[in-house]
Scaffold this motif. Sequence first.
Motif, mmCIF file in Angstrom:
data_model
loop_
_atom_site.group_PDB
_atom_site.id
_atom_site.type_symbol
_atom_site.label_atom_id
_atom_site.label_comp_id
_atom_site.label_asym_id
_atom_site.label_seq_id
_atom_site.Cartn_x
_atom_site.Cartn_y
_atom_site.Cartn_z
ATOM 1 N N ARG A 243 0.851 -1.184 0.000
ATOM 2 C CA ARG A 243 0.000 0.000 0.000
ATOM 3 C C ARG A 243 0.884 1.230 0.000
ATOM 4 O O ARG A 243 1.627 1.483 0.941
ATOM 5 C CB ARG A 243 -0.874 0.014 1.254
ATOM 6 C CG ARG A 243 -2.310 -0.325 0.992
ATOM 7 C CD ARG A 243 -3.171 0.138 2.108
ATOM 8 N NE ARG A 243 -3.762 -0.985 2.802
ATOM 9 C CZ ARG A 243 -4.471 -0.857 3.900
ATOM 10 N NH1 ARG A 243 -4.601 0.326 4.462
ATOM 11 N NH2 ARG A 243 -4.994 -1.907 4.467
ATOM 12 N N GLU A 248 -2.989 4.550 -3.390
ATOM 13 C CA GLU A 248 -4.127 5.333 -2.899
ATOM 14 C C GLU A 248 -4.672 6.230 -3.997
ATOM 15 O O GLU A 248 -5.870 6.309 -4.230
ATOM 16 C CB GLU A 248 -3.679 6.175 -1.697
ATOM 17 C CG GLU A 248 -3.608 5.368 -0.415
ATOM 18 C CD GLU A 248 -3.134 6.203 0.758
ATOM 19 O OE1 GLU A 248 -3.308 7.450 0.678
ATOM 20 O OE2 GLU A 248 -2.587 5.652 1.704
ATOM 21 N N ASN A 251 -6.505 4.315 -6.461
ATOM 22 C CA ASN A 251 -7.845 3.965 -5.979
ATOM 23 C C ASN A 251 -8.814 5.117 -6.135
ATOM 24 O O ASN A 251 -9.945 4.950 -6.588
ATOM 25 C CB ASN A 251 -7.782 3.536 -4.504
ATOM 26 C CG ASN A 251 -7.232 2.135 -4.380
ATOM 27 O OD1 ASN A 251 -7.366 1.338 -5.298
ATOM 28 N ND2 ASN A 251 -6.619 1.830 -3.255
ATOM 29 N N GLU A 252 -8.291 6.300 -5.759
ATOM 30 C CA GLU A 252 -9.160 7.472 -5.898
ATOM 31 C C GLU A 252 -9.563 7.650 -7.351
ATOM 32 O O GLU A 252 -10.721 7.883 -7.678
ATOM 33 C CB GLU A 252 -8.402 8.724 -5.431
ATOM 34 C CG GLU A 252 -8.213 8.834 -3.944
ATOM 35 C CD GLU A 252 -9.281 9.691 -3.317
ATOM 36 O OE1 GLU A 252 -9.425 9.637 -2.091
ATOM 37 O OE2 GLU A 252 -9.992 10.410 -4.040
ATOM 38 N N GLU A 254 -9.700 5.505 -9.668
ATOM 39 C CA GLU A 254 -10.662 4.476 -10.107
ATOM 40 C C GLU A 254 -12.054 4.806 -9.621
ATOM 41 O O GLU A 254 -13.037 4.669 -10.352
ATOM 42 C CB GLU A 254 -10.233 3.109 -9.579
ATOM 43 C CG GLU A 254 -9.222 2.451 -10.484
ATOM 44 C CD GLU A 254 -8.945 1.026 -10.063
ATOM 45 O OE1 GLU A 254 -7.819 0.572 -10.269
ATOM 46 O OE2 GLU A 254 -9.889 0.390 -9.544
ATOM 47 N N ARG B 80 -16.019 -4.127 -5.586
ATOM 48 C CA ARG B 80 -14.838 -3.282 -5.494
ATOM 49 C C ARG B 80 -14.747 -2.536 -4.183
ATOM 50 O O ARG B 80 -13.651 -2.312 -3.673
ATOM 51 C CB ARG B 80 -14.884 -2.251 -6.612
ATOM 52 C CG ARG B 80 -14.286 -2.746 -7.861
ATOM 53 C CD ARG B 80 -13.895 -1.559 -8.672
ATOM 54 N NE ARG B 80 -13.929 -1.889 -10.060
ATOM 55 C CZ ARG B 80 -13.749 -1.013 -11.018
ATOM 56 N NH1 ARG B 80 -13.583 0.246 -10.711
ATOM 57 N NH2 ARG B 80 -13.754 -1.389 -12.259
ATOM 58 N N TYR B 81 -15.898 -2.118 -3.741
ATOM 59 C CA TYR B 81 -15.891 -1.247 -2.572
ATOM 60 C C TYR B 81 -16.740 -1.829 -1.468
ATOM 61 O O TYR B 81 -17.685 -2.563 -1.698
ATOM 62 C CB TYR B 81 -16.404 0.152 -2.933
ATOM 63 C CG TYR B 81 -15.619 0.800 -4.037
ATOM 64 C CD1 TYR B 81 -16.117 0.818 -5.335
ATOM 65 C CD2 TYR B 81 -14.371 1.355 -3.787
ATOM 66 C CE1 TYR B 81 -15.398 1.394 -6.349
ATOM 67 C CE2 TYR B 81 -13.647 1.926 -4.802
ATOM 68 C CZ TYR B 81 -14.160 1.949 -6.084
ATOM 69 O OH TYR B 81 -13.434 2.524 -7.089
ATOM 70 N N VAL B 98 -11.644 0.174 -0.290
ATOM 71 C CA VAL B 98 -11.401 -0.514 -1.556
ATOM 72 C C VAL B 98 -11.105 -1.952 -1.216
ATOM 73 O O VAL B 98 -10.188 -2.234 -0.426
ATOM 74 C CB VAL B 98 -10.212 0.122 -2.291
ATOM 75 C CG1 VAL B 98 -10.005 -0.554 -3.611
ATOM 76 C CG2 VAL B 98 -10.430 1.597 -2.455
ATOM 77 N N ASP B 101 -7.309 -3.789 -1.711
ATOM 78 C CA ASP B 101 -6.230 -3.692 -0.732
ATOM 79 C C ASP B 101 -6.679 -3.118 0.591
ATOM 80 O O ASP B 101 -5.860 -2.742 1.419
ATOM 81 C CB ASP B 101 -5.080 -2.860 -1.291
ATOM 82 C CG ASP B 101 -5.580 -1.520 -1.797
ATOM 83 O OD1 ASP B 101 -4.781 -0.783 -2.385
ATOM 84 O OD2 ASP B 101 -6.782 -1.221 -1.617
ATOM 85 N N GLN B 103 -7.965 -0.393 1.423
ATOM 86 C CA GLN B 103 -7.566 0.978 1.701
ATOM 87 C C GLN B 103 -8.811 1.796 2.006
ATOM 88 O O GLN B 103 -9.841 1.631 1.359
ATOM 89 C CB GLN B 103 -6.858 1.543 0.476
ATOM 90 C CG GLN B 103 -6.317 2.946 0.677
ATOM 91 C CD GLN B 103 -6.355 3.724 -0.605
ATOM 92 O OE1 GLN B 103 -6.235 3.133 -1.685
ATOM 93 N NE2 GLN B 103 -6.526 5.017 -0.506
ATOM 94 N N LEU B 105 -10.975 4.662 1.636
ATOM 95 C CA LEU B 105 -11.167 5.622 0.553
ATOM 96 C C LEU B 105 -11.807 6.910 1.067
ATOM 97 O O LEU B 105 -11.336 8.009 0.791
ATOM 98 C CB LEU B 105 -12.035 4.969 -0.519
ATOM 99 C CG LEU B 105 -12.088 5.622 -1.873
ATOM 100 C CD1 LEU B 105 -10.719 5.660 -2.486
ATOM 101 C CD2 LEU B 105 -13.016 4.831 -2.773
ATOM 102 N N ARG B 106 -12.918 6.715 1.747
ATOM 103 C CA ARG B 106 -13.625 7.892 2.236
ATOM 104 C C ARG B 106 -14.133 7.613 3.637
ATOM 105 O O ARG B 106 -14.451 6.485 3.988
ATOM 106 C CB ARG B 106 -14.840 8.210 1.344
ATOM 107 C CG ARG B 106 -14.529 8.847 0.035
ATOM 108 C CD ARG B 106 -14.202 10.307 0.221
ATOM 109 N NE ARG B 106 -14.060 11.004 -1.027
ATOM 110 C CZ ARG B 106 -12.978 10.997 -1.781
ATOM 111 N NH1 ARG B 106 -11.916 10.295 -1.393
ATOM 112 N NH2 ARG B 106 -12.933 11.656 -2.911
#
Lengths: 615, 383
Positions: A243, A248, A251-252, A254, B80-81, B98, B101, B103, B105-106
């Motif tokens: 990561r 990151e 990801n954003e 995407e 995906r999310y 996400v 991985d 992560q 996101l928001r």
Amino acid sequence: MGDWKTITVPIPSSESKNISQFTSETNMSPSSLCSQQVLCPSLPLAKSVHNFFRAFCTEENVDQSVSYLDQELTTLGFPSLYEESKGKEVKRDLNIVAVLNCIQELLVLHRKNLLAQENVETQNLKLGSDMDHLQNCYSKLKEQLETSRREMIGLQERDRQLQGKNRNLHQLLKNEKDEVQKLQNIIASRATQYNHDMKRKEREYNKLKERLHQLVMNKKDKKTAMDILNYVGRADGKRGAWRTGKTEARNEDEMYKVLLSDYEQRQKQILLENAELKKVLQQMKKEMISLLTSQKQKPKEKAEDTPGTVLSDVEEDNSELSKENMWELSCETVREQLTNSIRKQWRILKSHVEKLDTQVSKVHLGGFKDEEVISRQDHEQETEKLELEIQQCKEMIQTQQQLLQQQFTTTCDDDTSSLLQDCYLLEEKERLEEEWALFKEQKKNFEKERRSFTEAAIRLGLERKAFEEDRAGWLKQQFLNMTSFDNKNSENGKPQSAFSGSSDQDNLTLHSKPGQKSYSVFSESSVRTSKLTKSLPVSPSTSELFQTIRHISENSSSCVLNVATEDTKPNQVGRECTAQKWSVASRSDSQEGGCSGSRSLACTDWSIEHRDGLP
Amino acid sequence: MYKRGLVQVWSLEQPEWHCKIDEGSAGLVASCWSPDGRHILNTTEFHLRITVWSLCTKSVSYIKYPKACQQGISFTKDGRYMALAERRDCKDYISLFVCSDWQLLRHFETDTQDLAGIEWGPNGCVLAAWDSCLEYKILLYSLDGRLLSTYSAYEWSLGIKAIAWSPSSQFLAIGSYDEKVRILNHVTWKMITEFGHPTTINNPKIVVYKETEKSQNLEMENLPFPPTRAAASSLFSTESKYEVVSSPVSLQTLKPLTDRPNPKIGIGVLAFSPDNCFLATRNDNIPNAVWIWDIQKLKLFVVLEHLSAVRSFQWDPQQARLAVCTGRSQVYLWSPAGCVSVQVPAEGDFQILSLCWHRSGDSMALLSKDQLCLCYLENEGVK
């Protein structure tokens, strides 16, 4: 009036009673007397006058009464009753003329007074009745006023009550609203209280969780472990990545890509929808315009100003259409224009439809005011009738076509052709059948006759038999007599030949005349027999004679005559027979001739009988 | 195995492979797969944390402060999310992860009192979050965390009980405690219609199927001994069939206890058919009936009434076919062509408590308390 009442008249004592009566009357009540004299009806007045006259004037006080009257009248303005005094005489003469005039004047006056009195009385009556009437009205109105006042009071009371109720209800409503508000406030306050409590409890709970979490994390017992046989590969087959910031960011990116693609898709859909809807609207507009312009063709009194507006709209819209074709994208102004024009068209169409509706309703209510407007029912009926007619005509045409087809394409089948031909010769066939029937009838008749003839022939045969027997007897005699005449054989030949010829002739005639009646044949045969009887020079032997006699009897018994003989063969046979017989009966020629005749007859009978066998 | 805090995993393709995850003292309250099938998310006791176990890396990650609510985790359809409901300091938050991985996101706060559930729309771009039943409020967030819209039908009464997205993401159906379903459209997020669930159906156009028991013709002489399986099952469980009932029809209702929490009232279960044509709902105070609504016409289409309370229903993932189970030993299938009651041939009493379709739509699993029955559907050749 009052004047002469007060005047006291010096009246002589003889009439003083009466006068005093009078004066007393006057003294008593001048007004009453006046009123009496005025108000009393004429009759009692006349009575009182008469009494007055009696009371006033007697034979003794004539002069005094005259002078009194004169005084009164002069004071009243009438001329004096006395004559003009020529000298100073004490006694004056009465002027009759003046008296009469005075009387007349007084009568006139009296009448006038009476009239006036009547008038006054009627007026009085009228006024009285008017008064009564007015009083009645007044009382009635007063009653009405009372009742209306009472009603008003009642209504006012009710109004007051209702207002009171209304107020109460308002009050209740207000109370309820207040209560609701209060409860809502209570709920709100309780909600905040609960929230606060919840939060407090949650904080406590979180604290506990934290504590527990710490404990759990600190414990680090080996049990929290994963026991796995082997690693499972990633779903997408790739290796895991660390990561980092890049990931990151990726990801954003995407995420935003996903969002954007979704929005783009939606926008596309919406654009498509918009375009479709616009198309639909434009189509609608065009159709509406076409409808309205076709409506314009109708009588113009129905659409006063709509044609004008339609025309103008059409012009406008044509220009608009061209504009819009250029601006296919959703431009604000273009959109507005489109919607406005459609609204306009729709309004026009709506008004038109409403007009049509009113027309239809008029037609339903009243009769056919407008000839062009036909009621719907009649229209439908007409269309149904027409459709039926069309159907029938079509069916007729079809059947006719089929028949025509059949006629042209029939194959030549023998039966059918014969049938067809038969149908052409049907009339002739029928005629022939009729004739055939006639023919059959005739045949039947002939049959009958033949039977009768055969019976007759039988009878004749019997008679002949008898006759032959007689003849035989006679011949016997002759034979006995004829033994001396042998040399007359040669003479017999001719008659024989003649006989044969005659017999042939007879045969021929028999043959040639099929329609001849049998009795003529019989007559011929009888003739022949008579001939035979005449020409008998031959001297036959007795055995031959008996033979011939037997033959004759046989033949005669069995002979049945008939009409039709057309076969030549039996003729020949007959001839042969005759020839044979002739040869046989050379000696007994007459009998043979008869025999041959009869034989030929028999032969012909055969042929005839044979013939009869035929249908 | 929640009591023991153990999760056991097996592989369908490789029978030898196995995996055991032990949470230990942390306890286990809930466990679910991640959409890629490689991670297992365990929710520990008291919702202390969510442990994400990875099957490919054998690594562990923790997510703190998950919310203990009805539906706190939601994965997007494409996997995906992941959206997770969290609560910190008495405030609700939503975290978007996400899945590849894990992560973050928001992370954003929601304007709710007590977030009851979250659900992604099928297109993966809109997340619906709704408040607890004390307040009727539903919030719609886009993928990047912006608030798109909120909707609230009324105040004070008990609010949302369940929601369902239509497969095309065009509609969002909200079932609430006032026995109504409200449908929002995705363009304006405003209500387009509401469906009421009355106890009496008067409209003759609506077909009502009522389950009735078939009369058993038991001929005592012909019963074989020992009784065969079929005979035994038929003796123990009565067969049933559907009958069409003519209107007006009144349905069996259940009067809920008003002084208890979580009353059995309102629309508890909603499901759209995969072709977006039908919506199946259940009104909890008419528990025996399944209501099927025609979405194209936006009106009630069919009502299925059963002899016992409907436990669960699920649409066939491929076509408009609904399978219903009521706790009896029959599974009920409905499609626009008709409906049928299928007896499960099992020994004894097989009470179907829930069912689950296979993704292909050819088979489904019928689950009872401790038994499982796989039901295969034969497809006749359809032209």
